[in-house]
Design a protein around this motif. Structure first.
Motif, short mmCIF file in Angstrom:
data_model
loop_
_atom_site.label_atom_id
_atom_site.label_comp_id
_atom_site.label_asym_id
_atom_site.label_seq_id
_atom_site.Cartn_x
_atom_site.Cartn_y
_atom_site.Cartn_z
N SER A 1 9.36 -31.83 -17.02
CA SER A 1 9.28 -30.68 -15.64
C SER A 1 9.07 -30.25 -14.15
N LEU A 2 7.45 -31.10 -13.93
CA LEU A 2 6.73 -30.78 -12.59
C LEU A 2 7.85 -31.62 -11.47
N ARG A 3 7.47 -32.61 -12.26
CA ARG A 3 8.16 -34.50 -11.78
C ARG A 3 9.59 -33.96 -11.11
N ARG A 4 10.39 -33.47 -11.53
CA ARG A 4 11.33 -33.19 -11.87
C ARG A 4 12.14 -31.44 -10.15
N LEU A 5 10.77 -30.20 -10.35
CA LEU A 5 10.78 -30.01 -9.17
C LEU A 5 9.98 -30.88 -7.54
N ALA A 6 9.02 -31.85 -8.38
CA ALA A 6 8.93 -32.29 -7.07
C ALA A 6 10.07 -33.28 -6.48
N ALA A 7 11.02 -33.68 -7.78
CA ALA A 7 11.85 -34.24 -6.36
C ALA A 7 13.05 -33.74 -5.72
N ASP A 8 13.20 -32.35 -6.64
CA ASP A 8 14.12 -31.28 -6.25
C ASP A 8 13.15 -30.64 -4.57
N ALA A 9 11.96 -30.80 -4.02
CA ALA A 9 11.75 -30.14 -3.30
C ALA A 9 11.69 -30.96 -2.19
N ARG A 10 11.71 -32.46 -2.02
CA ARG A 10 12.36 -33.72 -1.32
C ARG A 10 12.93 -33.62 -1.14
N LYS A 11 14.51 -33.34 -1.47
CA LYS A 11 15.30 -32.72 -1.43
C LYS A 11 15.46 -31.87 -0.48
N ALA B 1 32.37 -36.60 13.88
CA ALA B 1 32.55 -37.55 12.35
C ALA B 1 31.41 -37.12 12.02
N THR B 2 30.66 -37.34 13.74
CA THR B 2 28.77 -37.68 12.78
C THR B 2 28.74 -36.45 12.22
N LEU B 3 29.16 -35.06 12.66
CA LEU B 3 28.82 -33.17 12.20
C LEU B 3 29.53 -33.63 10.39
N GLN B 4 30.84 -34.29 10.60
CA GLN B 4 31.41 -34.24 9.47
C GLN B 4 30.76 -35.28 8.07
N ARG B 5 29.98 -36.48 8.18
CA ARG B 5 29.42 -36.70 7.38
C ARG B 5 28.26 -35.85 7.19
N MET B 6 27.75 -35.75 7.87
CA MET B 6 25.91 -34.61 7.86
C MET B 6 26.63 -33.80 6.79
N THR B 7 27.96 -33.28 6.67
CA THR B 7 27.63 -31.43 6.53
C THR B 7 28.55 -32.60 4.76
N GLN B 8 28.30 -33.73 3.87
CA GLN B 8 29.19 -34.38 3.45
C GLN B 8 27.65 -34.14 2.23
N MET B 9 27.04 -35.18 3.51
CA MET B 9 25.52 -35.62 2.57
C MET B 9 24.93 -33.89 2.45
N MET B 10 25.46 -33.14 3.01
CA MET B 10 24.41 -31.55 2.81
C MET B 10 25.21 -31.27 1.59
N GLU C 1 25.42 -30.13 -4.68
CA GLU C 1 25.33 -30.22 -5.78
C GLU C 1 24.83 -30.94 -6.34
N LYS C 2 23.59 -31.80 -6.36
CA LYS C 2 22.52 -32.40 -6.94
C LYS C 2 21.24 -31.34 -7.11
N SER C 3 20.99 -30.34 -6.48
CA SER C 3 20.11 -29.97 -6.81
C SER C 3 20.67 -28.87 -7.87
N ALA C 4 21.37 -28.22 -7.91
CA ALA C 4 22.46 -27.36 -8.55
C ALA C 4 22.46 -28.09 -10.16
N THR C 5 22.60 -29.56 -10.06
CA THR C 5 22.26 -29.90 -11.79
C THR C 5 21.13 -30.75 -12.10
N ASN C 6 19.72 -30.42 -11.07
CA ASN C 6 18.76 -30.14 -11.81
C ASN C 6 18.96 -28.37 -11.24
#
Length: 244
Positions: free
Chosen positions: A96-106, A154-163, A168-173
């Motif tokens: 759990s602590l490792r997962r939280l650390a990964a989420d914190a980095r994200k 285009a740059t802003l759109q790519r950054m929005t998609q990345m965010m 979504e990954k954070s919600a899964t975690n």
């Protein structure tokens, strides 16, 4: 080892488990918030939990060493079960602590992306103003300004998609962490149930030991009576001439 030593070791294991669980609880909302700004911030908040896990590990090692000493069977069963249970719980907490650390980095990376996005927006606004002034002066630069605006969009759109993907990954975690929390509660309930069963087993073993001692006394007395009867018969029937 005395029963008091066994009880102290069991109490220490439960105390370390409760402390680690207590320290993990506030880390989850901390990761979800925007309070973390760097890896140093996360390390500062996670340091007490890591220290508590290290102390728990040492206590488990001490309990394992106690199993190698002279203890009763009932105490050995209790302590062995507690060591196994604590080892499993510690592994779950460490995961759990490792997962939280990964989420914190994200989270930290996502905040950095948002800051860069705001900077790009500011730079884009300033560039658009400059280009507007330049278009009034030089009509030949219109195509260049249009291309720059498209690239910025285009740059802003790519950054929005990345965010969006990071969110979504954070919600899964977070969902996985909730599942682990429920699993920990279930394991704790099973541990409490196992403690009751082990206590009942200890009482039964104590009763069996008492009955075993009683049986030995009865058998010894019976053997003594039997030998006395045999000696009396031999005296009266076989060696009567030696003992008139």
């Amino acid at each position: 080892m005395s029963p008091t030593g066994t009880a102290a070791s069991l109490a220490a294991l439960d105390r370390h488990a409760a402390r680690v669980q207590t320290l993990l609880v506030p880390l989850k909302p901390l990761v979800s918030s925007k309070a973390l700004t760097s890896d140093a911030d996360w390390n500062t908040h996670a340091a007490p939990t890591r220290h508590a896990l290290a102390q728990w590990h040492d206590e488990i090692a001490n309990a394992s060493d106690l199993l190698k000493t002279s203890v009763s069977d009932s105490d050995r069963h209790l302590l062995s079960a507690a060591v196994d249970e604590s080892t499993k719980l510690k592994a779950i907490h460490e995961d759990s602590l490792r997962r939280l650390a990964a989420d914190a980095r994200k989270t930290i990376q996502r905040q950095a992306i948002e800051q860069r996005r705001e900077l790009l927006l500011q730079q884009g606004t300033a560039t658009a103003g400059d280009q507007s002034n330049g278009l009034r002066l030089r009509g030949s630069e219109k195509d260049q300004a249009s291309r720059a605006a498209k690239e910025a969009t285009a740059t802003l759109q790519r950054m929005t998609q990345m965010m969006a993907q990071e969110l979504e990954k954070s919600a899964t975690n977070v969902t996985a962490l909730d599942t682990q929390t429920r699993l920990l509660k279930q394991v704790k309930n099973e541990h409490n149930s196992l403690g009751g069963v082990l206590q009942s087993t200890k009482s039964l073993l104590t009763d069996l030991e008492h009955r075993d001692r009683t049986d030995k006394l009865i058998i010894g007395f019976a053997v003594l009576v039997f030998v006395s009867v045999v000696a009396y018969i031999l005296k009266k029937r076989v060696f009567f001439f030696l003992f008139p």
